[in-house]
Design an enzyme around this catalytic site. Structure first.
Site, PDB file in Angstrom:
ATOM      1  N   TYR A   1       0.827  -1.214   0.000  1.00 27.99           N
ATOM      2  CA  TYR A   1       0.000   0.000   0.000  1.00 27.99           C
ATOM      3  C   TYR A   1       0.861   1.264   0.000  1.00 27.99           C
ATOM      4  CZ  TYR A   1      -3.270   3.615   1.136  1.00 27.99           C
ATOM      5  OH  TYR A   1      -4.013   4.758   1.070  1.00 27.99           O
TER       6      TYR A   1
ATOM      7  N   TRP B   1       1.171   5.672  -1.706  1.00 26.44           N
ATOM      8  CA  TRP B   1       0.860   6.655  -2.745  1.00 26.44           C
ATOM      9  C   TRP B   1       1.930   6.755  -3.816  1.00 26.44           C
ATOM     10  CZ3 TRP B   1      -2.478  11.260  -3.339  1.00 26.44           C
ATOM     11  CH2 TRP B   1      -3.749  11.038  -2.800  1.00 26.44           C
TER      12      TRP B   1
HETATM   13  N1  LIG Z   1      -1.437  18.746   2.410  1.00 25.98           N
HETATM   14  C1  LIG Z   1      -1.863  17.471   2.372  1.00 25.98           C
HETATM   15  N2  LIG Z   1      -3.077  17.195   1.861  1.00 25.98           N
HETATM   16  C2  LIG Z   1      -3.522  15.914   1.852  1.00 25.98           C
HETATM   17  C3  LIG Z   1      -2.725  14.833   2.311  1.00 25.98           C
HETATM   18  C4  LIG Z   1      -1.448  15.158   2.856  1.00 25.98           C
HETATM   19  O1  LIG Z   1      -0.685  14.279   3.313  1.00 25.98           O
HETATM   20  N3  LIG Z   1      -1.052  16.471   2.868  1.00 25.98           N
HETATM   21  N4  LIG Z   1      -3.201  13.528   2.252  1.00 25.98           N
HETATM   22  C5  LIG Z   1      -4.294  13.268   1.338  1.00 25.98           C
HETATM   23  C6  LIG Z   1      -4.951  11.990   1.643  1.00 25.98           C
HETATM   24  S1  LIG Z   1      -4.180  10.555   1.150  1.00 25.98           S
HETATM   25  C7  LIG Z   1      -6.169  11.903   2.224  1.00 25.98           C
HETATM   26  S2  LIG Z   1      -6.907  10.382   2.450  1.00 25.98           S
HETATM   27  C8  LIG Z   1      -6.889  13.094   2.636  1.00 25.98           C
HETATM   28  C9  LIG Z   1      -7.461  12.926   4.039  1.00 25.98           C
HETATM   29  O2  LIG Z   1      -8.446  13.867   4.308  1.00 25.98           O
HETATM   30  P1  LIG Z   1      -9.028  13.942   5.777  1.00 25.98           P
HETATM   31  O3  LIG Z   1      -9.032  12.601   6.373  1.00 25.98           O
HETATM   32  O4  LIG Z   1     -10.324  14.656   5.742  1.00 25.98           O
HETATM   33  O5  LIG Z   1      -7.897  14.870   6.436  1.00 25.98           O
HETATM   34  P2  LIG Z   1      -7.422  15.181   7.925  1.00 25.98           P
HETATM   35  O6  LIG Z   1      -6.488  16.337   7.774  1.00 25.98           O
HETATM   36  O7  LIG Z   1      -6.917  13.968   8.592  1.00 25.98           O
HETATM   37  O8  LIG Z   1      -8.724  15.638   8.691  1.00 25.98           O
HETATM   38  C10 LIG Z   1      -9.447  16.801   8.337  1.00 25.98           C
HETATM   39  C11 LIG Z   1      -9.886  17.504   9.591  1.00 25.98           C
HETATM   40  O9  LIG Z   1     -10.833  16.729  10.321  1.00 25.98           O
HETATM   41  C12 LIG Z   1     -10.850  17.243  11.646  1.00 25.98           C
HETATM   42  N5  LIG Z   1     -11.275  16.229  12.601  1.00 25.98           N
HETATM   43  C13 LIG Z   1     -10.525  15.208  13.086  1.00 25.98           C
HETATM   44  N6  LIG Z   1     -11.253  14.473  13.956  1.00 25.98           N
HETATM   45  C14 LIG Z   1     -12.469  15.042  14.035  1.00 25.98           C
HETATM   46  C15 LIG Z   1     -13.665  14.726  14.755  1.00 25.98           C
HETATM   47  O10 LIG Z   1     -13.743  13.766  15.500  1.00 25.98           O
HETATM   48  N7  LIG Z   1     -14.739  15.526  14.536  1.00 25.98           N
HETATM   49  C16 LIG Z   1     -14.708  16.588  13.702  1.00 25.98           C
HETATM   50  N8  LIG Z   1     -15.831  17.285  13.513  1.00 25.98           N
HETATM   51  N9  LIG Z   1     -13.586  16.915  13.019  1.00 25.98           N
HETATM   52  C17 LIG Z   1     -12.493  16.150  13.170  1.00 25.98           C
HETATM   53  C18 LIG Z   1      -9.431  17.666  11.940  1.00 25.98           C
HETATM   54  O11 LIG Z   1      -9.446  18.921  12.593  1.00 25.98           O
HETATM   55  C19 LIG Z   1      -8.760  17.671  10.590  1.00 25.98           C
HETATM   56  O12 LIG Z   1      -7.996  18.837  10.326  1.00 25.98           O
HETATM   57  O13 LIG Z   1      -6.050  14.233   2.627  1.00 25.98           O
HETATM   58  C20 LIG Z   1      -5.335  14.368   1.388  1.00 25.98           C
HETATM   59  N10 LIG Z   1      -4.758  15.672   1.330  1.00 25.98           N
HETATM   60  N1  LIG Z   2      -2.286   8.291  12.375  1.00 25.82           N
HETATM   61  C1  LIG Z   2      -2.640   8.403  11.091  1.00 25.82           C
HETATM   62  N2  LIG Z   2      -2.074   7.608  10.176  1.00 25.82           N
HETATM   63  C2  LIG Z   2      -2.407   7.722   8.877  1.00 25.82           C
HETATM   64  C3  LIG Z   2      -3.354   8.679   8.459  1.00 25.82           C
HETATM   65  C4  LIG Z   2      -3.961   9.501   9.455  1.00 25.82           C
HETATM   66  O1  LIG Z   2      -4.819  10.360   9.158  1.00 25.82           O
HETATM   67  N3  LIG Z   2      -3.553   9.347  10.759  1.00 25.82           N
HETATM   68  N4  LIG Z   2      -3.691   8.771   7.136  1.00 25.82           N
HETATM   69  C5  LIG Z   2      -3.561   7.568   6.342  1.00 25.82           C
HETATM   70  C6  LIG Z   2      -3.759   7.818   4.914  1.00 25.82           C
HETATM   71  S1  LIG Z   2      -5.241   8.523   4.472  1.00 25.82           S
HETATM   72  C7  LIG Z   2      -2.859   7.440   3.973  1.00 25.82           C
HETATM   73  S2  LIG Z   2      -3.300   7.551   2.318  1.00 25.82           S
HETATM   74  C8  LIG Z   2      -1.557   6.850   4.329  1.00 25.82           C
HETATM   75  C9  LIG Z   2      -0.411   7.284   3.409  1.00 25.82           C
HETATM   76  O2  LIG Z   2       0.659   6.406   3.522  1.00 25.82           O
HETATM   77  P1  LIG Z   2       1.712   6.172   2.327  1.00 25.82           P
HETATM   78  O3  LIG Z   2       1.043   6.318   1.012  1.00 25.82           O
HETATM   79  O4  LIG Z   2       2.425   4.897   2.597  1.00 25.82           O
HETATM   80  O5  LIG Z   2       2.703   7.410   2.564  1.00 25.82           O
HETATM   81  P2  LIG Z   2       3.743   8.102   1.577  1.00 25.82           P
HETATM   82  O6  LIG Z   2       4.617   8.941   2.438  1.00 25.82           O
HETATM   83  O7  LIG Z   2       3.033   8.788   0.480  1.00 25.82           O
HETATM   84  O8  LIG Z   2       4.610   6.892   1.026  1.00 25.82           O
HETATM   85  C10 LIG Z   2       4.932   6.748  -0.313  1.00 25.82           C
HETATM   86  C11 LIG Z   2       6.346   6.194  -0.437  1.00 25.82           C
HETATM   87  O9  LIG Z   2       6.585   5.915  -1.826  1.00 25.82           O
HETATM   88  C12 LIG Z   2       7.900   6.352  -2.175  1.00 25.82           C
HETATM   89  N5  LIG Z   2       7.936   6.570  -3.631  1.00 25.82           N
HETATM   90  C13 LIG Z   2       7.634   7.674  -4.341  1.00 25.82           C
HETATM   91  N6  LIG Z   2       7.802   7.440  -5.664  1.00 25.82           N
HETATM   92  C14 LIG Z   2       8.215   6.162  -5.782  1.00 25.82           C
HETATM   93  C15 LIG Z   2       8.542   5.328  -6.904  1.00 25.82           C
HETATM   94  O10 LIG Z   2       8.473   5.721  -8.055  1.00 25.82           O
HETATM   95  N7  LIG Z   2       8.928   4.052  -6.624  1.00 25.82           N
HETATM   96  C16 LIG Z   2       9.025   3.581  -5.362  1.00 25.82           C
HETATM   97  N8  LIG Z   2       9.400   2.318  -5.207  1.00 25.82           N
HETATM   98  N9  LIG Z   2       8.701   4.337  -4.292  1.00 25.82           N
HETATM   99  C17 LIG Z   2       8.316   5.600  -4.508  1.00 25.82           C
HETATM  100  C18 LIG Z   2       8.090   7.594  -1.342  1.00 25.82           C
HETATM  101  O11 LIG Z   2       9.462   7.918  -1.232  1.00 25.82           O
HETATM  102  C19 LIG Z   2       7.425   7.181  -0.012  1.00 25.82           C
HETATM  103  O12 LIG Z   2       8.343   6.555   0.832  1.00 25.82           O
HETATM  104  O13 LIG Z   2      -1.240   7.170   5.684  1.00 25.82           O
HETATM  105  C20 LIG Z   2      -2.286   6.774   6.593  1.00 25.82           C
HETATM  106  N10 LIG Z   2      -1.843   6.893   7.958  1.00 25.82           N
HETATM  107 MO   LIG Z   3      -5.245   8.807   2.162  1.00 28.18          MO
END
Ligand SMILES: Nc1nc2c(c(=O)[nH]1)N[C@H]1C(S)=C(S)[C@@H](COP(=O)(O)OP(=O)(O)OC[C@H]3O[C@@H](n4cnc5c(=O)[nH]c(N)nc54)[C@H](O)[C@@H]3O)O[C@H]1N2
Ligand SMILES: Nc1nc2c(c(=O)[nH]1)N[C@H]1C(S)=C(S)[C@@H](COP(=O)(O)OP(=O)(O)OC[C@H]3O[C@@H](n4cnc5c(=O)[nH]c(N)nc54)[C@H](O)[C@@H]3O)O[C@H]1N2
Ligand SMILES: [Mo]
Length: 785
Positions: free
Chosen positions: A117, A119
């Protein structure tokens, strides 16, 4: 290959998950990046790109953990602590091919966990997961994973409730429709613009901020339920509930609608099933507990009158109820989107322009953007004959409990016995919960293989580390389903040190394993690009440029579907446009889920008291509610060493935002280093005082690279501020087993003394060994669990 003319998109432009840009190149690295012209609100994470290709944290050579090389494949608690030995590409290919063959011949393909898993990077061909899955399929398959960390609960519950998961986002009500028609946005979890920077596969525009401003200009109002004021940028009515209590709030709003004759009974009868069953619960007919505002007030910490007044306002105009994805990334996370839909159904505006339900506005750029009228080119991944799988966030459970049964979505499954873990393009030390437990789990298999451009904590916990190129070092193209541009991603710089495209690594391995033709089909990566593009072009019912023309222009625009309202067709004709649920209707009561008899997910949405929340007994020991949300300064853990991410650090650590009142009682000031801890683990972080954070809540975003003070101690303090040392590794429920990492209860205290320096971005120790060999010694039997 033909020259890039840069006729439409500049010749040095490319695409990341967080936006398109034009780069200047100096000394073989990206020197500066400029957001693509026309992007109204570029992501701050672009600032991490300069210097990222030659960064000190790059993996420069194929590397093997010394203990693995010396002792052979076997369970080991030395992962993450041992030094590495540099090997040649030929040695690496030999070692890895021999080990894959051994595992397959001795234990079967099921013993390979290839879920992998993560990104990775934008790019339709060099997409790491597609490459590793295609490769493993050529070898006879692998144990796979289902769903995502993003939407683990939603991905299982929503198909049962509204018959779809993807369309909730891809065909969501568009921003322009909301701007024109909506009176009131009631958002649970805000509309966090920091998150709209990102879209899987890339994005060339960021319209959300502008849309919200236009919406306000038209007189629209925003009510935000969130522990953080800045989850909505600009004016809004802010309610700061106790985190994790959104379902109780929604039930209270629903109770007012039901008891004040404000619910749309006709819509509930014609378009939904099971409202009656739910209403018995809502009104407390069976348990004697009406889920009224008076009931919810002490749970969520808000005033009952405010909830009553809001419910009346919601019924009085065009209202959209939005639920951020974060709300389902908690224990019982299935309930929040289910209850959100139920509340919107009671308002009766689902399918009306600007009304109804939305999931993920402010979670990703995609919701609210017009979808493409076509699919995108895709690398075929072949067929996986192995049927064994896990819900993605069960990875530690799987490694720690081979042979044990578990529940998932009505099925009784068994964890396979994994001997080899293969990861390309993800970072479990970023994404998985309870890192001490993850480290124990990763000590179980015989072999851990990681492809990554960087020495991430996952690379450091591998036995075999394969240096990958980054997107900037190879030709590709990318796009996403809600962005109108398919963009060329030309190679901008030469590969760093001896890093290699994942494709070339898999091509060499598959040749060595006798499946070279199946994997490569005789094509170089450049030939694959043309092949994927041209075969895709043949499936379209409109004309696109030839591949050469596309490459020379730097991209092509694709047609989109404008003006969408989610479920408009279904509203107009629920028979012809029945939903994909069993009943064809919105399932407020779901007979299938009810029949599973789960204790943690019932037949209709309901309030479950969370495990990690301020209202429970655990809060007496750990009185602060930690939000582990997405970082504003980067995508996940990617380029954590980059300038934008580094600028956000406080005293070298990840910032933790603390309400001034909570800081005062603990004697903390801005810039202090604190120890954040609970009974699962501890990390250091740098204090930022901020009254936009609700009292009793602290916010520490994900993404700081895990940095153990003592790498040999699985329970070690993390010096850098990775919140996943604190989160609980427990699924959302028996239904979905989604990631529940958004919340954790913690305590914080001032760190006295000089905190040790952060070493997270430094490569591990490299040593030479006298015992390098081209084949590993035979595997040792695994110790009893
Ligand atoms: N800059 C940036 N943007 C991203 C990402 C990133 O790594 N960096 N990751 C991307 C990815 S993979 C995903 S899946 C999305 C995730 O998108 P989300 O899961 O929606 O993102 P979060 O920032 O975890 O949460 C959004 C807000 O929910 C609020 N929140 C948390 N818990 C609660 C609660 O119990 N109740 C209420 N009402 N609010 C709460 C928090 O204040 C938080 O800032 O974001 C994407 N966008
Ligand atoms: N506590 C907590 N944990 C969370 C979350 C949260 O809200 N709270 N959010 C969750 C969510 S929504 C998500 S989506 C996950 C994200 O978790 P991940 O998707 O595992 O996080 P990334 O840091 O995007 O990891 C991508 C990796 O791919 C590598 N990479 C980039 N390009 C390439 C390539 O071309 N080849 C190879 N082999 N590698 C490459 C990067 O260097 C990096 O190490 O985290 C989850 N974890
Ligand atoms: Mo995500």
């Amino acid at each position: 290959m033909p020259p890039r003319l840069g006729a439409v998109w500049p010749a040095s432009s490319s695409l990341t998950h967080w936006g398109a840009f034009t780069a200047t190149v100096e000394s073989g690295d990206l020197a500066s990046v400029t957001p693509l012209e026309g992007d109204a609100d570029p992501s701050a994470a672009l600032g991490n790109l300069p210097g990222s290709v030659r960064h000190v944290s790059r993996v420069t050579t194929p590397a093997v953990r010394r203990g693995w090389l010396d002792d052979g494949p076997a369970p080991s608690t030395r992962r993450g602590a041992d030094p590495f030995v540099a090997v040649s590409w030929d040695e690496l290919t030999d070692l890895l091919a021999t080990e894959l063959r051994r595992v397959i011949d001795t234990h079967g393909n099921e013993a390979i966990y290839g879920g992998s898993y993560g990104w990775a990077s934008a790019g339709r061909f060099h997409h790491a997961q597609s490459q590793v899955h295609r490769f493993l399929n050529c070898l006879g398959g692998y144990t796979f994973s289902r769903h995502s960390y993003s939407l683990g609960a939603t991905g299982v519950i929503m198909p049962r409730v509204v018959g779809t998961h993807d369309d909730l986002f891809k065909r969501s009500t568009q921003w322009d429709v909301i701007v024109e028609h909506t009176d009131l946005i009631v958002c649970f979890g805000g509309v966090a613009l920091k998150n709209t920077g990102v879209n899987h596969g890339g994005t060339t525009a960021h319209p959300a901020r502008n849309a919200l401003n236009r919406f306000r200009d038209r007189g629209g109002r925003i009510v935000s339920f969130s522990p953080l004021r800045d989850d909505v940028d600009g004016p809004c009515e802010w309610f700061a509930p106790v985190p994790g209590t959104d379902v109780a709030i929604m039930l209270a709003l629903a109770h007012v609608l039901a008891t004040e004759s404000l619910a749309d009974r006709e819509f509930l009868a014609t378009h939904c099933t099971g409202y009656d069953r739910f209403e018995r619960y809502l009104l407390g007919r069976d348990d004697g507990v009406p889920k009224s505002p008076q009931w919810a007030a002490p749970i969520c910490g808000l005033a009952a009158e405010d909830l009553t007044a809001l419910a009346r306002r919601m019924a009085d105009g065009r209202t959209i109820v939005t639920v951020s994805w974060s709300l389902q990334r908690t224990r019982y996370g299935e309930q929040t989107p289910w209850m959100g839909v139920t509340l919107a159904a009671m308002l009766g505006q689902i399918g009306l322009p600007g009304g109804g339900f939305g999931h993920g506005y402010g979670s990703m750029n995609e919701p609210g953007l017009p979808p493409l009228r076509c699919t995108l080119p895709r690398l075929p991944q072949g067929l996986n004959p192995v049927t064994s799988f896990i819900p993605v966030a069960a990875v530690s459970d799987m490694l720690l409990r081979p042979g044990e049964p578990f529940d998932y979505n009505g099925l009784r499954l068994t964890y396979p016995d994994i001997r080899l873990v293969y990861w390309a393009g993800g970072n479990p030390f970023h994404h998985h919960q309870n890192i001490p437990r993850l480290r124990r789990a990763l000590s179980r298999p015989d072999t851990v293989v990681v492809h990554d451009p960087y020495w991430t904590p996952m690379s450091k916990h591998a036995d075999i580390v394969v240096p990958s190129t980054t997107f900037a070092e190879r030709d590709d193209f990318s796009g996403s389903r809600n962005d109108p541009v398919l963009m060329a991603m030309p190679k901008l710089v030469e590969p760093h040190a001896s890093s290699r495209d994942d494709y070339d690594t898999f091509a060499a391995l598959s040749r060595r394993l006798g499946v070279g033709d199946a994997f490569t089909e005789g094509r170089t990566s450049w030939q694959w690009l043309g092949h994927l593009y041209e075969t895709w072009a043949q499936t379209l019912d409109f004309d696109v440029p030839t591949f050469d023309e596309f490459w020379q222009a730097g991209g092509t625009r694709l047609p989109v579907e404008d003006g969408l309202t989610l479920f408009a067709d279904f509203r107009a004709d629920p028979v012809r446009h029945r939903l994909g649920t069993r009943s064809g209707l919105i399932e407020i009561f779901c007979a299938d889920i009810d029949a599973f008899g789960y204790e943690d997910c019932a037949g209709h949405p309901r309030w479950f008291e969370p495990t990690e929340w301020l209202g429970g007994p655990r809060a007496r020991r750990y009185p602060l509610h930690l939000l582990a949300n997405q970082p504003a300064s980067r995508l996940h853990s990617q380029l954590d060493g980059g300038a934008a991410s580094q600028k956000s650090k406080v005293s070298g650590r990840e910032p933790i935002r603390v309400n001034p009142a909570d800081a005062r009682t603990r004697g903390l000031g801005d810039g202090d280093v604190v120890r954040v801890f609970n009974d699962r683990g501890a990390c250091l972080a740098g204090v930022v005082l901020d009254d936009r954070v609700r009292p009793q809540v602290v916010q520490l975003s994900t993404g700081a690279w895990f940095d153990p003070a003592d790498p040999a101690d699985v329970d070690s303090l993390c010096l850098h501020g990775n919140p996943n040392v604190l989160t609980d590794d427990i699924g959302t429920s028996s239904l979905a087993h989604g990631c529940s990492g958004a919340h954790a209860l913690v305590e914080i205290e001032k760190y006295t003394g000089t905190p040790p320096a952060v070493r997270a971005h430094r490569p591990p120790e490299m040593v030479s060994t006298s015992r390098t060999r081209s084949a590993p010694p035979p595997a040792r039997p695994a110790p009893a669990p």
